[in-house]
Structures are given as structure tokens and as C-alpha cells.
Motif scaffolding. Structure first.
Motif, short mmCIF file in Angstrom:
data_model
loop_
_atom_site.label_atom_id
_atom_site.label_comp_id
_atom_site.label_asym_id
_atom_site.label_seq_id
_atom_site.Cartn_x
_atom_site.Cartn_y
_atom_site.Cartn_z
N ALA A 116 0.11 5.32 16.65
CA ALA A 116 0.41 6.58 15.97
C ALA A 116 1.66 6.45 15.10
N LEU A 117 2.66 5.76 15.61
CA LEU A 117 3.88 5.53 14.80
C LEU A 117 3.55 4.71 13.56
N TRP A 118 2.71 3.68 13.72
CA TRP A 118 2.33 2.85 12.58
C TRP A 118 1.68 3.72 11.51
N GLU A 119 0.80 4.61 11.92
CA GLU A 119 0.13 5.49 10.97
C GLU A 119 1.12 6.39 10.24
N SER A 120 2.18 6.80 10.93
CA SER A 120 3.17 7.65 10.28
C SER A 120 4.11 6.84 9.38
N ILE A 121 4.38 5.60 9.75
CA ILE A 121 5.26 4.73 8.95
C ILE A 121 4.54 4.28 7.68
N GLY A 122 3.30 3.85 7.86
CA GLY A 122 2.50 3.36 6.75
C GLY A 122 2.79 1.91 6.43
N GLY B 114 6.05 1.34 4.62
CA GLY B 114 7.24 1.99 5.18
C GLY B 114 8.40 1.03 5.36
N THR C 71 12.88 6.61 14.62
CA THR C 71 11.70 5.75 14.70
C THR C 71 11.94 4.57 15.61
#
Length: 160
Positions: free
Chosen positions: A32-38, A41, A7
Motif C-alpha cells: 500500500a505504501l508503494w502504491e502511494s509513493i509511486g 516517488g 513514510t
């Protein structure tokens, strides 16, 4: 870097794109990374990503949202976690830049009292900064925002 972190590597790649002039792609990748991290996270991922994403926003209100997220993540971050990424890091070293960015956002929005509070918070934490390029950049940014506040300016600064 003491441990491979996919990441952090992806964040770094996106930031490099932004610095090379491809801000749109950098924003897309970081979002997009933020959405996957939450929102719950890893605090290092959230802090780093939000800090850099704020710099890619055109409007101060949008930057402010990301900088608040970065500060919130830093508040739940530990030195142990930062040092898993790089042995030289400490959370205390994040705060001067985080508060500087908040001060600048509030200044650009005309919220001068809040800007002064965050500028004071940044200044109060500069003793943790090394005498290197990063430290000089943050100290210079503090000086730039202080001058802009004294002038009552809400214009975007070329650097801070």
C-alpha cells in the motif's frame, strides 16, 4: 534521524511487523505504501521499501522484481537525501546488500551467470561496510551465497 519522515516511519513499522512474524500484514502495508509513493516517488522511500518488501516474498522471481526496483531507486539516490534521514548514511553503503540480494535471487532462479555478476559487484563494494553487525551480516551473506553457487544450489538459504 535528522528529520521526521512519516513514510520512513511507516516502512519501519511494517518491517517490524514482518520481523515479529506477521509477514502478511507487513507485505500489505508495504505494498500500500508503494502504491502511494509511486514508481517516481522519493528514491530513499522506494529503495528502502522495495529492499524490505523483497525479503517478504516467498518466490525468488517476486523478490527479484522488488530488488531490481530497490537498485534502480538507489541509482537515483544522493547522499544528501540519505543523510536527511540519518547523518551516517551514504548511498555507497547500500550497494553491497542490494547486489547480494540480486545475486541470491538469480541463484535461486538458476541464473548462475547473473548471480555471479551480482555477487562480484557486492564483493567489490564491501570496503564501504563498517566492522559492525550490518557489515558482518552482509559479508556473511556473500559467503553463504558464494558457497551455494559453488554447490549449484537453488534452495532458499536460511540467511544470506
Amino acid at each position: 534521524m535528522t528529520q521526521t519522515d512519516a513514510t520512513m516511519a511507516a516502512i519501519s513499522e511494517a518491517v517490524t511487523l514482518g520481523r515479529q512474524g506477521d509477514s502478511a500484514t507487513a507485505r500489505e502495508r508495504l505494498t500500500a505504501l508503494w502504491e502511494s509513493i509511486g514508481a517516481d516517488g522519493d528514491p530513499l522511500h522506494r529503495c528502502t521499501l522495495a529492499h524490505y518488501l523483497a525479503d517478504l516474498c516467498e518466490h525468488a522471481a517476486e523478490s527479484l522484481t522488488w530488488d531490481v526496483r530497490a537498485l534502480d531507486a538507489a541509482d537515483s539516490l544522493t547522499d544528501e537525501r540519505t543523510q536527511q534521514h540519518h547523518a551516517s548514511l551514504s548511498v555507497r553503503g547500500f550497494y553491497p546488500s542490494l547486489h547480494l540480494n540480486l545475486a541470491d535471487n538469480y541463484r535461486r532462479l538458476g541464473a548462475f551467470e547473473a548471480a555471479h555478476r551480482h555477487l562480484a559487484a557486492a564483493e567489490a563494494r564491501t570496503e564501504v561496510l563498517a566492522d559492525d553487525g550490518y557489515g558482518a551480516g552482509v559479508r556473511g551473506g556473500i559467503d553463504n551465497v558464494r558457497r551455494a553457487l559453488a554447490e549449484g544450489s537453488t534452495e532458499r538459504l536460511p540467511t544470506h
